[in-house]
Design a protein around this motif. Structure first.
Motif, PDB file in Angstrom:
ATOM      1  N   MET A  30      12.268 -18.060   2.497  1.00  0.00           N
ATOM      2  CA  MET A  30      12.175 -16.667   2.063  1.00  0.00           C
ATOM      3  C   MET A  30      13.333 -15.864   2.625  1.00  0.00           C
ATOM      4  SD  MET A  30       8.316 -15.176   1.795  1.00  0.00           S
ATOM      5  CE  MET A  30       7.311 -16.349   2.668  1.00  0.00           C
ATOM      6  N   GLU A  31      13.729 -14.835   1.881  1.00  0.00           N
ATOM      7  CA  GLU A  31      14.813 -13.953   2.296  1.00  0.00           C
ATOM      8  C   GLU A  31      14.288 -12.526   2.402  1.00  0.00           C
ATOM      9  OE1 GLU A  31      18.688 -15.939   0.233  1.00  0.00           O
ATOM     10  OE2 GLU A  31      17.207 -15.102  -1.140  1.00  0.00           O
ATOM     11  N   ALA A  32      14.986 -11.719   3.184  1.00  0.00           N
ATOM     12  CA  ALA A  32      14.548 -10.349   3.445  1.00  0.00           C
ATOM     13  C   ALA A  32      14.963  -9.405   2.319  1.00  0.00           C
ATOM     14  CB  ALA A  32      15.095  -9.873   4.783  1.00  0.00           C
ATOM     15  N   VAL A  33      14.761  -9.842   1.090  1.00  0.00           N
ATOM     16  CA  VAL A  33      14.965  -9.011  -0.096  1.00  0.00           C
ATOM     17  C   VAL A  33      13.818  -9.308  -1.048  1.00  0.00           C
ATOM     18  CG1 VAL A  33      17.485  -8.955   0.109  1.00  0.00           C
ATOM     19  CG2 VAL A  33      16.399 -10.747  -1.250  1.00  0.00           C
ATOM     20  N   TRP A  34      13.505  -8.360  -1.931  1.00  0.00           N
ATOM     21  CA  TRP A  34      12.444  -8.579  -2.902  1.00  0.00           C
ATOM     22  C   TRP A  34      12.970  -9.335  -4.119  1.00  0.00           C
ATOM     23  CZ3 TRP A  34       8.062  -8.246  -0.851  1.00  0.00           C
ATOM     24  CH2 TRP A  34       7.674  -7.184  -0.025  1.00  0.00           C
ATOM     25  N   PRO A  35      12.260 -10.365  -4.576  1.00  0.00           N
ATOM     26  CA  PRO A  35      12.608 -10.973  -5.867  1.00  0.00           C
ATOM     27  C   PRO A  35      12.469  -9.946  -6.985  1.00  0.00           C
ATOM     28  CG  PRO A  35      11.074 -12.367  -4.634  1.00  0.00           C
ATOM     29  CD  PRO A  35      11.142 -11.053  -3.913  1.00  0.00           C
ATOM     30  N   ALA A  36      13.257 -10.091  -8.033  1.00  0.00           N
ATOM     31  CA  ALA A  36      13.254  -9.132  -9.134  1.00  0.00           C
ATOM     32  C   ALA A  36      11.878  -9.000  -9.765  1.00  0.00           C
ATOM     33  CB  ALA A  36      14.284  -9.551 -10.191  1.00  0.00           C
ATOM     34  N   ALA A  57       6.846  -1.582  -9.861  1.00  0.00           N
ATOM     35  CA  ALA A  57       7.095  -0.482 -10.796  1.00  0.00           C
ATOM     36  C   ALA A  57       5.953  -0.345 -11.800  1.00  0.00           C
ATOM     37  CB  ALA A  57       8.418  -0.707 -11.521  1.00  0.00           C
ATOM     38  N   ALA A  58       5.437  -1.460 -12.293  1.00  0.00           N
ATOM     39  CA  ALA A  58       4.336  -1.406 -13.255  1.00  0.00           C
ATOM     40  C   ALA A  58       3.055  -0.897 -12.615  1.00  0.00           C
ATOM     41  CB  ALA A  58       4.110  -2.792 -13.855  1.00  0.00           C
ATOM     42  N   LEU A  59       2.779  -1.336 -11.406  1.00  0.00           N
ATOM     43  CA  LEU A  59       1.536  -0.962 -10.745  1.00  0.00           C
ATOM     44  C   LEU A  59       1.537   0.481 -10.251  1.00  0.00           C
ATOM     45  CD1 LEU A  59       1.038  -4.324  -8.886  1.00  0.00           C
ATOM     46  CD2 LEU A  59      -0.673  -3.281 -10.397  1.00  0.00           C
ATOM     47  N   MET A  60       2.690   0.990  -9.850  1.00  0.00           N
ATOM     48  CA  MET A  60       2.751   2.334  -9.269  1.00  0.00           C
ATOM     49  C   MET A  60       3.293   3.368 -10.247  1.00  0.00           C
ATOM     50  SD  MET A  60       1.365   1.606  -6.475  1.00  0.00           S
ATOM     51  CE  MET A  60       1.462   3.245  -5.751  1.00  0.00           C
ATOM     52  N   HIS A  61       3.405   3.042 -11.529  1.00  0.00           N
ATOM     53  CA  HIS A  61       3.912   3.968 -12.539  1.00  0.00           C
ATOM     54  C   HIS A  61       3.050   5.231 -12.586  1.00  0.00           C
ATOM     55  CE1 HIS A  61       5.690   5.415 -16.234  1.00  0.00           C
ATOM     56  NE2 HIS A  61       4.500   5.469 -16.796  1.00  0.00           N
ATOM     57  N   ASP A  62       3.709   6.386 -12.436  1.00  0.00           N
ATOM     58  CA  ASP A  62       3.047   7.696 -12.495  1.00  0.00           C
ATOM     59  C   ASP A  62       1.972   7.875 -11.433  1.00  0.00           C
ATOM     60  OD1 ASP A  62       4.607   8.717 -14.510  1.00  0.00           O
ATOM     61  OD2 ASP A  62       3.186   8.283 -16.123  1.00  0.00           O
ATOM     62  N   VAL A  63       2.057   7.148 -10.328  1.00  0.00           N
ATOM     63  CA  VAL A  63       1.133   7.332  -9.203  1.00  0.00           C
ATOM     64  C   VAL A  63       1.907   8.033  -8.094  1.00  0.00           C
ATOM     65  CG1 VAL A  63      -0.335   6.198  -7.493  1.00  0.00           C
ATOM     66  CG2 VAL A  63      -0.192   5.285  -9.821  1.00  0.00           C
ATOM     67  N   SER A  64       1.693   9.331  -7.969  1.00  0.00           N
ATOM     68  CA  SER A  64       2.441  10.107  -6.982  1.00  0.00           C
ATOM     69  C   SER A  64       1.549  10.724  -5.915  1.00  0.00           C
ATOM     70  CB  SER A  64       3.235  11.222  -7.674  1.00  0.00           C
ATOM     71  OG  SER A  64       2.361  12.091  -8.375  1.00  0.00           O
ATOM     72  N   LYS A  65       0.227  10.700  -6.139  1.00  0.00           N
ATOM     73  CA  LYS A  65      -0.685  11.310  -5.174  1.00  0.00           C
ATOM     74  C   LYS A  65      -1.897  10.416  -4.993  1.00  0.00           C
ATOM     75  CE  LYS A  65      -3.572  15.393  -4.298  1.00  0.00           C
ATOM     76  NZ  LYS A  65      -4.118  16.651  -4.870  1.00  0.00           N
ATOM     77  N   LEU A  97      -4.893   9.086   4.673  1.00  0.00           N
ATOM     78  CA  LEU A  97      -3.949  10.099   4.206  1.00  0.00           C
ATOM     79  C   LEU A  97      -2.647   9.412   3.820  1.00  0.00           C
ATOM     80  CD1 LEU A  97      -4.688  12.789   6.937  1.00  0.00           C
ATOM     81  CD2 LEU A  97      -5.647  12.629   4.631  1.00  0.00           C
ATOM     82  N   LEU A  98      -2.437   9.240   2.527  1.00  0.00           N
ATOM     83  CA  LEU A  98      -1.331   8.426   2.043  1.00  0.00           C
ATOM     84  C   LEU A  98      -0.392   9.233   1.167  1.00  0.00           C
ATOM     85  CD1 LEU A  98      -3.508   5.387   0.938  1.00  0.00           C
ATOM     86  CD2 LEU A  98      -2.387   5.710   3.156  1.00  0.00           C
ATOM     87  N   ALA A  99       0.854   8.855   1.187  1.00  0.00           N
ATOM     88  CA  ALA A  99       1.848   9.463   0.299  1.00  0.00           C
ATOM     89  C   ALA A  99       2.641   8.331  -0.332  1.00  0.00           C
ATOM     90  CB  ALA A  99       2.771  10.395   1.076  1.00  0.00           C
ATOM     91  N   PRO A 100       2.277   7.912  -1.539  1.00  0.00           N
ATOM     92  CA  PRO A 100       2.994   6.796  -2.174  1.00  0.00           C
ATOM     93  C   PRO A 100       4.487   7.066  -2.266  1.00  0.00           C
ATOM     94  CG  PRO A 100       1.030   7.355  -3.416  1.00  0.00           C
ATOM     95  CD  PRO A 100       1.212   8.438  -2.392  1.00  0.00           C
ATOM     96  N   ALA A 101       5.260   6.057  -1.961  1.00  0.00           N
ATOM     97  CA  ALA A 101       6.707   6.195  -2.042  1.00  0.00           C
ATOM     98  C   ALA A 101       7.162   6.083  -3.492  1.00  0.00           C
ATOM     99  CB  ALA A 101       7.378   5.113  -1.195  1.00  0.00           C
ATOM    100  N   THR A 102       8.370   6.529  -3.747  1.00  0.00           N
ATOM    101  CA  THR A 102       8.940   6.419  -5.092  1.00  0.00           C
ATOM    102  C   THR A 102       9.719   5.121  -5.266  1.00  0.00           C
ATOM    103  OG1 THR A 102      10.879   7.669  -4.351  1.00  0.00           O
ATOM    104  CG2 THR A 102       9.083   8.915  -5.370  1.00  0.00           C
TER     105      THR A 102
END
Length: 363
Positions: A87-93, A100-108, A288-293
């Motif tokens: 494993m490498e310290a980068v995310w696979p594509a 991106a699909a799971l957190m789409h339009d999730v800001s709060k 108390l969470l603040a989803p990142a972008t």
């Protein structure tokens, strides 16, 4: 002044513990495949099953075996899985696309004062979705075989009828992703959570109440992790997922731990997560969470954090002090993984001792 780096004598024991105890390939347990359901979409190449092809399967053939940390089916480095299947310290594509699909339009996400469960994220196809302010993973996802899993840290994520935050958007995203992009799939719901049916139906989903033994003709199964599943039921659910189905799970391991021992090995939710590279711990985090972008740092992933520590010890690239602490915490936590039969209490203690030595020397 030159940047401090840990000595190899400190990092190497963590590496040995990780490679043997927490990341040495998939479980060798065998489950019987079941019908993933007529709504489960055909797997894409990126979803190709991770199988045990034998200890001598070559690196780069797409079969994740016990001698490998990962195997993405190629011999290229820099894409999250190296040419030598480390494993490498980068995310696979594909995992960046998943986030991106799971957190789409999730800001709060505001679940109030709930004490949330936490996870170790360690598998090559697993990723953290949301962290608490202290960097603990409270929501995660993974690809498993031809299927997918999403795990939530509290039943309240799902069972609040009309949340004021973006939990409904998150639920819609999760169910669509779990069904391989099929909009409004047929969902199987654990009998104890029948109250969720009204919410799901109002969102346009077809819902049927199903026990773990009744997994045909559904694309996704939703259920609690804090439930007295039998080993046979756990095997049915993990086989359903590996064959292409999706599982959406939620529960409180820390609460279960108040009256039980050994969360890593005995918590029912960890049985259901077999093969995902995700493991509940007995820790808890703030609600108390603040989803990142953007996706969380790879340093929140135990295996990728270890690779970053090893690279730092060798001089390139160097980690900052906050990065070092995050990486050490994630790497040390991996030794408690239930999903590897080699994870032992002794290994956990040894990893923790080495991690404490790294931080003490860095400070």
């Amino acid at each position: 002044m030159s940047e401090w780096r840990p000595s190899n004598t400190l990092v190497a024991p963590i590496a040995a513990i990780w490679l043997v105890a927490a990341c040495a390939g998939p479980s060798t347990g065998t489950v019987t495949a079941v019908d993933a359901g007529s709504d489960a979409a055909a797997a894409t190449p990126a979803d190709a099953a991770v199988t045990d092809a034998g200890p001598n399967a070559p690196c780069g053939d797409g079969n994740w075996v016990a001698a490998e940390q990962c195997d993405d089916g190629n011999s290229v480095s820099g894409d999250g899985c190296s040419a030598t299947c480390a494993m490498e310290a980068v995310w696979p594509a594909e995992l960046l696309d998943d986030w991106a699909a799971l957190m789409h339009d999730v800001s709060k996400l505001d679940v109030g004062a709930m004490a949330l469960s936490t996870y170790v994220v360690w598998g090559p196809r697993a990723l953290p979705l949301v962290l608490d302010p202290d960097g603990r993973v409270v929501m995660a996802a993974a690809r498993h075989g031809s299927g997918r899993a999403v795990v939530l840290s509290h039943e309240g994520w799902l069972l609040t009828p009309e949340p004021a935050d973006d939990r409904k958007q998150l639920l819609n995203n999760a169910l669509t992703w779990l069904a391989h992009g099929v909009a409004k799939p047929t969902v199987g719901l654990h009998p104890n959570w029948s109250s969720l049916a009204k919410t799901l139906k109002s969102m346009g989903f077809t819902v049927v109440v199903r026990n773990p033994e009744q997994l045909t003709d559904i694309a996704v199964w939703i259920g609690p992790t804090m439930f007295d599943y039998t080993p046979a039921q756990a095997a049915q659910l993990t086989a359903f997922r590996a064959a292409g189905g999706g599982t959406l799970l939620a529960g409180l391991a820390w609460w279960w731990a108040q009256t039980h021992a050994n969360v890593a090995e005995q918590y029912p939710g960890n049985w259901l997560l077999e093969g995902t590279g995700l493991t509940y711990t007995d820790g808890y985090a703030s609600g108390l969470l603040a989803p990142a972008t953007t996706p969380p740092s790879p340093l929140a992933h135990a295996g990728r954090a270890l690779q970053a520590l090893l690279a730092h010890a060798q001089g390139e690239p160097l980690l900052s002090k906050p990065e070092m602490k995050q990486a050490v915490a994630a790497a040390a936590s991996a030794s408690a993984s239930r999903n590897s039969s080699h994870a032992t209490t002794a290994a956990a203690r040894a990893a923790k001792a080495q991690a404490d030595a790294l931080v003490a020397q860095r400070d």
